[in-house]
Every structure is written in C-alpha cells, then in structure tokens.
Design an enzyme around this catalytic site. Structure first.
Site, PDB file in Angstrom:
ATOM      1  N   SER A  10       1.029  -1.373  -0.311  1.00 19.28           N
ATOM      2  CA  SER A  10       0.085  -0.466  -0.025  1.00 19.28           C
ATOM      3  C   SER A  10       1.461   1.387  -0.534  1.00 19.28           C
ATOM      4  O   SER A  10       1.166   1.201   1.057  1.00 19.28           O
ATOM      5  CB  SER A  10      -0.821  -0.035   1.435  1.00 19.28           C
ATOM      6  OG  SER A  10      -0.893   1.412   1.693  1.00 19.28           O
ATOM      7  N   HIS A  35      -1.060  -0.915  -4.328  1.00 19.99           N
ATOM      8  CA  HIS A  35      -2.383  -1.369  -3.295  1.00 19.99           C
ATOM      9  C   HIS A  35      -2.588   0.554  -3.711  1.00 19.99           C
ATOM     10  O   HIS A  35      -1.692   0.690  -2.636  1.00 19.99           O
ATOM     11  CB  HIS A  35      -2.056  -1.963  -2.330  1.00 19.99           C
ATOM     12  CG  HIS A  35      -4.013  -1.670  -1.733  1.00 19.99           C
ATOM     13  ND1 HIS A  35      -4.459  -2.318  -1.742  1.00 19.99           N
ATOM     14  CD2 HIS A  35      -4.024  -0.739  -0.900  1.00 19.99           C
ATOM     15  CE1 HIS A  35      -5.912  -2.024  -1.147  1.00 19.99           C
ATOM     16  NE2 HIS A  35      -5.494  -0.972  -0.340  1.00 19.99           N
ATOM     17  N   ASP A  37      -4.331   3.687  -2.363  1.00 26.09           N
ATOM     18  CA  ASP A  37      -5.744   3.777  -1.363  1.00 26.09           C
ATOM     19  C   ASP A  37      -5.995   5.471  -1.924  1.00 26.09           C
ATOM     20  O   ASP A  37      -5.086   6.215  -1.705  1.00 26.09           O
ATOM     21  CB  ASP A  37      -5.358   3.936   0.064  1.00 26.09           C
ATOM     22  CG  ASP A  37      -4.996   2.676   0.689  1.00 26.09           C
ATOM     23  OD1 ASP A  37      -6.064   2.004   0.838  1.00 26.09           O
ATOM     24  OD2 ASP A  37      -3.630   2.261   1.196  1.00 26.09           O
ATOM     25  N   MET A  39      -8.927   7.884  -0.742  1.00 30.20           N
ATOM     26  CA  MET A  39      -9.411   8.335   0.257  1.00 30.20           C
ATOM     27  C   MET A  39     -10.631   9.717   0.170  1.00 30.20           C
ATOM     28  O   MET A  39      -9.922  10.623  -0.567  1.00 30.20           O
ATOM     29  CB  MET A  39      -9.092   8.225   2.048  1.00 30.20           C
ATOM     30  CG  MET A  39      -8.335   7.436   2.183  1.00 30.20           C
ATOM     31  SD  MET A  39      -7.376   7.235   3.483  1.00 30.20           S
ATOM     32  CE  MET A  39      -6.797   5.411   3.554  1.00 30.20           C
ATOM     33  N   HIS A  76      -8.037   1.321  -4.466  1.00 25.87           N
ATOM     34  CA  HIS A  76      -8.916   0.726  -3.185  1.00 25.87           C
ATOM     35  C   HIS A  76      -9.821   2.006  -2.505  1.00 25.87           C
ATOM     36  O   HIS A  76      -9.060   2.885  -2.882  1.00 25.87           O
ATOM     37  CB  HIS A  76      -8.220   0.881  -1.598  1.00 25.87           C
ATOM     38  CG  HIS A  76      -8.966  -0.195  -0.750  1.00 25.87           C
ATOM     39  ND1 HIS A  76      -8.409  -0.086   0.490  1.00 25.87           N
ATOM     40  CD2 HIS A  76     -10.296   0.142   0.179  1.00 25.87           C
ATOM     41  CE1 HIS A  76      -9.484  -0.383   1.769  1.00 25.87           C
ATOM     42  NE2 HIS A  76     -10.824   0.135   0.381  1.00 25.87           N
ATOM     43  N   MET A  78     -12.112   3.900  -1.044  1.00 24.33           N
ATOM     44  CA  MET A  78     -13.311   4.925   0.908  1.00 24.33           C
ATOM     45  C   MET A  78     -13.200   6.109  -0.426  1.00 24.33           C
ATOM     46  O   MET A  78     -13.620   6.678   0.361  1.00 24.33           O
ATOM     47  CB  MET A  78     -11.687   4.159   1.275  1.00 24.33           C
ATOM     48  CG  MET A  78     -11.240   3.170   1.598  1.00 24.33           C
ATOM     49  SD  MET A  78      -9.678   2.745   2.748  1.00 24.33           S
ATOM     50  CE  MET A  78      -8.500   3.213   1.403  1.00 24.33           C
ATOM     51  N   MET A 169     -11.584  -6.424   4.826  1.00 24.42           N
ATOM     52  CA  MET A 169     -10.839  -5.270   5.885  1.00 24.42           C
ATOM     53  C   MET A 169     -10.560  -5.559   6.779  1.00 24.42           C
ATOM     54  O   MET A 169     -11.237  -6.650   7.963  1.00 24.42           O
ATOM     55  CB  MET A 169     -11.302  -3.808   5.720  1.00 24.42           C
ATOM     56  CG  MET A 169     -11.816  -3.329   4.546  1.00 24.42           C
ATOM     57  SD  MET A 169     -10.284  -2.698   3.893  1.00 24.42           S
ATOM     58  CE  MET A 169      -8.889  -1.221   4.643  1.00 24.42           C
ATOM     59  N   GLY A 174      -9.780   4.154   6.684  1.00 19.73           N
ATOM     60  CA  GLY A 174      -9.069   5.603   6.693  1.00 19.73           C
ATOM     61  C   GLY A 174      -7.843   5.566   6.687  1.00 19.73           C
ATOM     62  O   GLY A 174      -7.169   7.036   6.483  1.00 19.73           O
ATOM     63  N   PHE A 175      -6.286   4.360   7.353  1.00 20.18           N
ATOM     64  CA  PHE A 175      -5.062   5.154   7.813  1.00 20.18           C
ATOM     65  C   PHE A 175      -4.490   3.375   8.046  1.00 20.18           C
ATOM     66  O   PHE A 175      -5.147   2.546   7.930  1.00 20.18           O
ATOM     67  CB  PHE A 175      -5.677   5.580   9.503  1.00 20.18           C
ATOM     68  CG  PHE A 175      -6.201   6.631   9.954  1.00 20.18           C
ATOM     69  CD1 PHE A 175      -5.684   7.836   9.412  1.00 20.18           C
ATOM     70  CD2 PHE A 175      -7.275   6.645  10.355  1.00 20.18           C
ATOM     71  CE1 PHE A 175      -6.503   9.210   9.245  1.00 20.18           C
ATOM     72  CE2 PHE A 175      -8.048   7.931  10.094  1.00 20.18           C
ATOM     73  CZ  PHE A 175      -8.238   9.226  10.385  1.00 20.18           C
ATOM     74  N   ASP A 203      -6.273  -6.322   3.885  1.00 20.67           N
ATOM     75  CA  ASP A 203      -6.057  -5.157   3.807  1.00 20.67           C
ATOM     76  C   ASP A 203      -5.910  -4.375   5.252  1.00 20.67           C
ATOM     77  O   ASP A 203      -7.144  -4.262   6.080  1.00 20.67           O
ATOM     78  CB  ASP A 203      -6.869  -4.168   3.027  1.00 20.67           C
ATOM     79  CG  ASP A 203      -6.142  -2.973   3.485  1.00 20.67           C
ATOM     80  OD1 ASP A 203      -4.753  -2.842   3.441  1.00 20.67           O
ATOM     81  OD2 ASP A 203      -6.977  -2.507   2.173  1.00 20.67           O
ATOM     82  N   GLY A 204      -4.593  -4.118   5.978  1.00 24.51           N
ATOM     83  CA  GLY A 204      -4.971  -3.687   7.130  1.00 24.51           C
ATOM     84  C   GLY A 204      -4.245  -4.417   8.349  1.00 24.51           C
ATOM     85  O   GLY A 204      -4.494  -5.862   8.239  1.00 24.51           O
ATOM     86  N   GLY A 205      -2.836  -4.362   8.861  1.00 28.09           N
ATOM     87  CA  GLY A 205      -2.145  -4.243  10.170  1.00 28.09           C
ATOM     88  C   GLY A 205      -1.444  -5.571   9.656  1.00 28.09           C
ATOM     89  O   GLY A 205      -1.354  -6.582  10.349  1.00 28.09           O
ATOM     90  N   SER A 226       2.594  -0.202   5.929  1.00 30.89           N
ATOM     91  CA  SER A 226       3.793   0.138   6.946  1.00 30.89           C
ATOM     92  C   SER A 226       5.185  -0.887   7.321  1.00 30.89           C
ATOM     93  O   SER A 226       5.849  -0.731   7.227  1.00 30.89           O
ATOM     94  CB  SER A 226       2.913   0.665   8.250  1.00 30.89           C
ATOM     95  OG  SER A 226       2.256  -0.735   8.516  1.00 30.89           O
TER      96      SER A 226
HETATM   97  O1  LIG Z   1      -6.692   0.903   2.759  1.00 27.48           O
HETATM   98  C1  LIG Z   1      -5.796   1.311   4.379  1.00 27.48           C
HETATM   99  C2  LIG Z   1      -6.527   1.721   4.916  1.00 27.48           C
HETATM  100  O2  LIG Z   1      -7.734   2.500   5.444  1.00 27.48           O
HETATM  101  C3  LIG Z   1      -4.445  -0.069   3.811  1.00 27.48           C
HETATM  102  O3  LIG Z   1      -4.710   0.164   2.229  1.00 27.48           O
HETATM  103  C4  LIG Z   1      -3.686   0.439   4.824  1.00 27.48           C
HETATM  104  O4  LIG Z   1      -3.651   1.590   4.071  1.00 27.48           O
HETATM  105  C5  LIG Z   1      -2.984  -0.098   5.417  1.00 27.48           C
HETATM  106  O5  LIG Z   1      -1.403  -0.028   5.596  1.00 27.48           O
HETATM  107  P1  LIG Z   1      -1.018  -0.480   6.901  1.00 27.48           P
HETATM  108  O6  LIG Z   1      -2.357  -1.143   7.825  1.00 27.48           O
HETATM  109  O7  LIG Z   1       0.154  -2.122   6.228  1.00 27.48           O
HETATM  110  O8  LIG Z   1      -0.183  -0.012   7.873  1.00 27.48           O
HETATM  111 FE   LIG Z   2      -6.120  -0.496   1.386  1.00 29.06          FE
END
Ligand SMILES: O=C(CO)[C@@H](O)[C@H](O)COP(=O)(O)O
Ligand SMILES: [Fe+2]
Length: 252
Positions: A10, A35, A37, A39, A76, A78, A169, A174-175, A203-205, A226
């Site tokens: 991302s 990816h 994003d 927003m 993506h 959003m 998700m 959002g972040f 997607d996410g974490g 990240s």
């Molecule tokens: O869509 C999103 C957040 O809304 C993601 O695509 C994040 O950008 C993923 O970031 P990490 O959680 O991998 O740091």
């Molecule tokens: Fe995303």
C-alpha cells in the site's frame, strides 16, 4: 488450489514527495501489484489523492501485460460515491477498481439531493459498469459488515456482474499502521471454503507477525503498507509475505 500469492504494497505508507520513485522501486523489489488507497474525507475520516496523481504515478510503472499481472494498480476506493469516479480512474491507469459495498448501498450516496444518475448505483450495477469501462472489479467490506451480504453478488449467474476480487478489511478503513483485526479472518475462511478460485484480499495490519493467520484463513492477495515501506529491506518483507501464502497453498 487457491489462486497464487499476490503481494500488493500500500503506497499510503510511501513518501508522497517521492511517490513515482517509491512505486517503481517497490515493483523492482518484487511486489506484484500496487495498492492505491483513495480516501475522500467522507466515507473515511482522511483524504489522500485522486485521479491526477494516479495518472502521474502510472508513468513510473509499466501496465500489466496479463490480467492480474505485475504492475496492476489496485485502487481501493474509500469514497462515498464510487460510481462517479470510475471513468476518471480508468483514464488515469487504474487496472482494478475496488469499491466498498457499504458505499454502493448507502442511501446517502444514492439519495442525496446532489446525487446524479452518474453517482447512483448498487453493487451489481457497479461491477458491470466497471467491467464495461475495461477494468477488473473488486468489492470491499468493512469490519462491521457481515460477509453474508456477498453471497448474492458472488453467486450471480451473470459473469459481467461478478467481482474479480473480494477485499476483507482487517482494520477500520482510513489510516495505515493500525492493529490487525484477527476477528475478520472467519470471513476470509468462509469465502475461501465457498469460492476456491476467488481472489481474496486482506488489508490492514499485515506483516511478518500476522501473515500466517491470514494465509491460513485462505487470503491470497496481501496488502501491506507500513510493514513494507517501514522496512530496511522491503524486498525481504515482500518475499516473506509471498512465502507464507504459497506455503498455505501447498498444503491444500
Ligand atoms: O486501506 C487501508 C487503510 O484504510 C490500507 O490499505 C492501509 O494503508 C494499510 O496499511 P498498513 O495497515 O499495512 O500499514
Ligand atoms: Fe487499502
């Protein structure tokens, strides 16, 4: 067997002042997709960028030569009015337009006084429209949305209205940099059980500490922001993510 591993860093976590270079470097380090994003400050409480920026970064990354191939721009979306931006993103160089189920059914998007025929939609129509515009279509669900809402869409006999990918998700959108929500993985497992060939994105974490759980549940398209852009050696992280998915595939 589940479809192959696709690693999609991302770029939300990249240095926005050097975005073009960050994109080409990431592909050179072994990423399959990027990816992207998007927003709008309405659907999520954050703003990123729009089609003009995608047009610019597209010049740094070759278009994929095959469906789902290397260099795919996985956008993506959003955003509250996903239908309104389909053509702009197609022109900008988006390959896969992934909209949120919640935005497509939202009464605010469809019934607000400002809504035009351009912005009114429903999930099946959205998918058909994205396909008609020459892109792959993805549909995303937030943590608060039940996976059951997708059965009707995925079992649709009309191929043109069936998505090419589902995004589950694993954080509230959002972040970047949020904590992985393992509570979302039963959705992935249920999708994989029902649809062995489906591209299922998480997607996410995601990172080396959480990838095994996601891969075991059956995800094959892995977004990591990240974990990739914060690493000393992004290529090593990309390889680790890929190995975990391929290991799980080998067990099937
Ligand atoms: O869509 C999103 C957040 O809304 C993601 O695509 C994040 O950008 C993923 O970031 P990490 O959680 O991998 O740091
Ligand atoms: Fe995303």
């Amino acid at each position: 067997m589940a479809p192959p591993a696709i690693i999609a860093p991302s770029i939300l976590s990249a240095d926005f002042a050097e975005l073009g270079k960050a994109c080409s470097d990431t592909i050179a380090q072994g990423a399959d997709w990027l990816h992207v994003d998007i927003m709008d400050g309405h659907f999520v409480p954050n703003i990123t960028f729009g089609a003009p920026v995608v047009t610019k970064i597209r010049t740094h990354v070759q278009r994929p030569t095959t469906k789902h191939g290397r260099g795919t721009f996985d956008c993506h979306m959003m955003i509250a009015e996903p239908k309104k931006w389909v053509k702009d993103f197609q022109k900008a160089g988006c390959d896969l337009y992934c909209f949120h189920y919640e935005a497509a059914i939202s009464s605010t998007a469809a019934e607000s006084p400002e809504a035009t025929s351009e912005s009114k939609t429903n999930p099946k129509e959205m998918i058909r429209y994205i396909h008609d515009c020459g892109m792959l279509a993805g549909i995303a669900i937030k943590p608060d949305t039940k996976v059951d809402v997708l059965w009707d869409i995925l079992d649709n006999p009309h191929l043109a209205e069936r998505p090419d990918m589902v995004l589950v998700m694993t954080v509230h959108p959002g972040f970047g940099g949020q904590k992985f929500m393992a509570s979302e993985l039963p959705k992935v497992a249920e999708l994989r059980k029902r649809y062995p060939d489906l591209n299922i994105e998480v997607d996410g974490g995601l990172g080396p500490g959480t990838i095994d759980q996601a891969a075991d549940a059956g995800a094959n398209v892995i977004v990591a922001g990240s974990a990739v852009f914060g690493a000393k050696n992004p290529g090593e992280i990309i390889s680790k993510l890929r190995e975990a998915v391929e290991r799980r595939r080998g067990k099937l």
